[in-house]
Design an enzyme around this catalytic site. Sequence first.
Site, PDB file in Angstrom:
ATOM      1  N   ASP A  75      71.823 122.113  27.719  1.00 39.12           N
ATOM      2  CA  ASP A  75      70.437 122.130  27.266  1.00 39.12           C
ATOM      3  C   ASP A  75      69.764 120.814  27.616  1.00 39.12           C
ATOM      4  O   ASP A  75      70.412 119.757  27.613  1.00 39.12           O
ATOM      5  CB  ASP A  75      70.418 122.332  25.744  1.00 39.12           C
ATOM      6  CG  ASP A  75      69.106 122.875  25.216  1.00 39.12           C
ATOM      7  OD1 ASP A  75      68.052 122.524  25.753  1.00 39.12           O
ATOM      8  OD2 ASP A  75      69.149 123.642  24.236  1.00 39.12           O
ATOM      9  N   ASP A 109      71.107 127.275  27.807  1.00 34.16           N
ATOM     10  CA  ASP A 109      69.652 127.353  27.765  1.00 34.16           C
ATOM     11  C   ASP A 109      69.124 127.320  29.195  1.00 34.16           C
ATOM     12  O   ASP A 109      69.600 126.539  30.022  1.00 34.16           O
ATOM     13  CB  ASP A 109      69.112 126.164  26.962  1.00 34.16           C
ATOM     14  CG  ASP A 109      67.641 126.279  26.612  1.00 34.16           C
ATOM     15  OD1 ASP A 109      66.832 126.574  27.516  1.00 34.16           O
ATOM     16  OD2 ASP A 109      67.286 126.055  25.444  1.00 34.16           O
ATOM     17  N   HIS A 163      66.326 130.014  21.485  1.00 28.13           N
ATOM     18  CA  HIS A 163      67.558 129.331  21.101  1.00 28.13           C
ATOM     19  C   HIS A 163      67.818 129.344  19.605  1.00 28.13           C
ATOM     20  O   HIS A 163      68.919 128.990  19.165  1.00 28.13           O
ATOM     21  CB  HIS A 163      67.564 127.900  21.633  1.00 28.13           C
ATOM     22  CG  HIS A 163      68.913 127.469  22.119  1.00 28.13           C
ATOM     23  ND1 HIS A 163      69.107 126.486  23.053  1.00 28.13           N
ATOM     24  CD2 HIS A 163      70.165 127.907  21.795  1.00 28.13           C
ATOM     25  CE1 HIS A 163      70.406 126.332  23.288  1.00 28.13           C
ATOM     26  NE2 HIS A 163      71.056 127.179  22.525  1.00 28.13           N
ATOM     27  N   ASP A 203      66.581 125.948  30.236  1.00 25.33           N
ATOM     28  CA  ASP A 203      66.058 124.639  30.606  1.00 25.33           C
ATOM     29  C   ASP A 203      67.140 123.586  30.855  1.00 25.33           C
ATOM     30  O   ASP A 203      66.824 122.430  31.156  1.00 25.33           O
ATOM     31  CB  ASP A 203      65.016 124.142  29.599  1.00 25.33           C
ATOM     32  CG  ASP A 203      65.580 123.749  28.241  1.00 25.33           C
ATOM     33  OD1 ASP A 203      66.783 123.451  28.125  1.00 25.33           O
ATOM     34  OD2 ASP A 203      64.788 123.714  27.276  1.00 25.33           O
ATOM     35  N   HIS A 254      67.536 119.727  25.625  1.00 23.47           N
ATOM     36  CA  HIS A 254      67.233 119.230  24.286  1.00 23.47           C
ATOM     37  C   HIS A 254      68.490 119.234  23.421  1.00 23.47           C
ATOM     38  O   HIS A 254      69.409 120.025  23.659  1.00 23.47           O
ATOM     39  CB  HIS A 254      66.156 120.098  23.630  1.00 23.47           C
ATOM     40  CG  HIS A 254      64.935 120.298  24.467  1.00 23.47           C
ATOM     41  ND1 HIS A 254      64.830 121.315  25.399  1.00 23.47           N
ATOM     42  CD2 HIS A 254      63.774 119.604  24.529  1.00 23.47           C
ATOM     43  CE1 HIS A 254      63.643 121.237  25.999  1.00 23.47           C
ATOM     44  NE2 HIS A 254      62.981 120.205  25.489  1.00 23.47           N
ATOM     45  N   HIS A 312      63.719 126.835  16.902  1.00 24.14           N
ATOM     46  CA  HIS A 312      64.677 126.883  18.009  1.00 24.14           C
ATOM     47  C   HIS A 312      65.236 125.496  18.323  1.00 24.14           C
ATOM     48  O   HIS A 312      66.181 125.386  19.112  1.00 24.14           O
ATOM     49  CB  HIS A 312      64.066 127.539  19.260  1.00 24.14           C
ATOM     50  CG  HIS A 312      62.999 126.749  19.944  1.00 24.14           C
ATOM     51  ND1 HIS A 312      62.571 127.028  21.233  1.00 24.14           N
ATOM     52  CD2 HIS A 312      62.240 125.699  19.541  1.00 24.14           C
ATOM     53  CE1 HIS A 312      61.622 126.194  21.583  1.00 24.14           C
ATOM     54  NE2 HIS A 312      61.404 125.374  20.575  1.00 24.14           N
ATOM     55  N   GLU A 322      66.549 131.496  25.918  1.00 24.72           N
ATOM     56  CA  GLU A 322      65.237 130.952  26.292  1.00 24.72           C
ATOM     57  C   GLU A 322      64.668 131.532  27.588  1.00 24.72           C
ATOM     58  O   GLU A 322      63.683 131.015  28.112  1.00 24.72           O
ATOM     59  CB  GLU A 322      65.260 129.423  26.369  1.00 24.72           C
ATOM     60  CG  GLU A 322      65.434 128.739  25.020  1.00 24.72           C
ATOM     61  CD  GLU A 322      64.223 128.838  24.090  1.00 24.72           C
ATOM     62  OE1 GLU A 322      63.127 129.212  24.571  1.00 24.72           O
ATOM     63  OE2 GLU A 322      64.378 128.540  22.886  1.00 24.72           O
ATOM     64  N   ASP A 325      68.481 119.896  20.068  1.00 22.67           N
ATOM     65  CA  ASP A 325      68.376 120.937  19.035  1.00 22.67           C
ATOM     66  C   ASP A 325      69.092 120.528  17.754  1.00 22.67           C
ATOM     67  O   ASP A 325      69.779 121.327  17.119  1.00 22.67           O
ATOM     68  CB  ASP A 325      68.928 122.271  19.574  1.00 22.67           C
ATOM     69  CG  ASP A 325      68.081 122.833  20.702  1.00 22.67           C
ATOM     70  OD1 ASP A 325      66.919 122.420  20.836  1.00 22.67           O
ATOM     71  OD2 ASP A 325      68.590 123.665  21.465  1.00 22.67           O
TER      72      ASP A 325
END
Length: 306
Positions: free
Chosen positions: A124, A226, A97, A228, A126, A141, A271, A128
Amino acid sequence: MTQQKCILIGAPMDCGKRRAGCLMGPDAYRTAGLARALSDLGCSVEDRGNVTPAPFTPKPHPRIHALEETIAWTEALAAAAEAGLQDGLPVFMGGDHALSLGTVAGAMRHAAATGRPLFVLWLDAHSDFHTPHSTESGNLHGTPLGYVTGRPGFNGFPPIITPLPEENVAIIGLRSVDPDEREALQNTAIHRVDMRDIDESGIARPLSAFLDRVAAAQGMLHVSLDVDFLDPSVAPAVGTTVPGGATIREGHLVMEMLHDSGLMTSLDLVELNPFLDERGRTAQVMVDLAASAFGRRVFDRPTRAY
């Protein structure tokens, strides 16, 4: 959107974290048939191959992993994004990412040159939103949204002359946010939708509200997906698995809504770590999601056995 030109750009970037494998992502997307899927939907597809980083000299750093290499990738990907947006809709096949440090920066340059506001949809687990100073892991990332919104500490990176307005960012799918990020995010205008919000109200309502804002502003929309974002039970090939993610149906709904809106102008697929995949399962899921963003409906998809 189905008749537009799609420009595939490989970003085999693997320096945004320490766990190797994302550099194989672009080839996995090609093998899983991304170009064919988009072509079958009526898109004109051009594969421009893989980006390579600008020249750099590695230097030891006490905390940050691969700082100079990440800066070099950011420079190269910003240029590739700006050029790709001049010719069509670029799809960046990652790569970790950290590639979005460059792709969003390039999209910001193009938006400024055309006099349109840029919006970013971040799908995502997360946020980030770290900076090189706040990250405990030292993995860059986790910093792209911090960089493009103008947080301090990105010395050596291409300067962000006009930061991306926080209110132009929506993060959907959150379920793993570090304490420093949480504190910083609470003081911003970034739209945040965590998995409890989705559990309680569904994913369509907050996404629709954000897309309405993009449309009202006649904005460009960069989407960063992403792996995830999805639950690891359906997309295991990622080094940052967090249980409790979006279902495959929620993922397709997001992409179908993006297609219906006609607003998406660039896309990151990030990712994917084929080294962690199960017989190409996650790569195929990501290709199918991308196809939904370009007009494929779920009932059009052939049944596959993995």
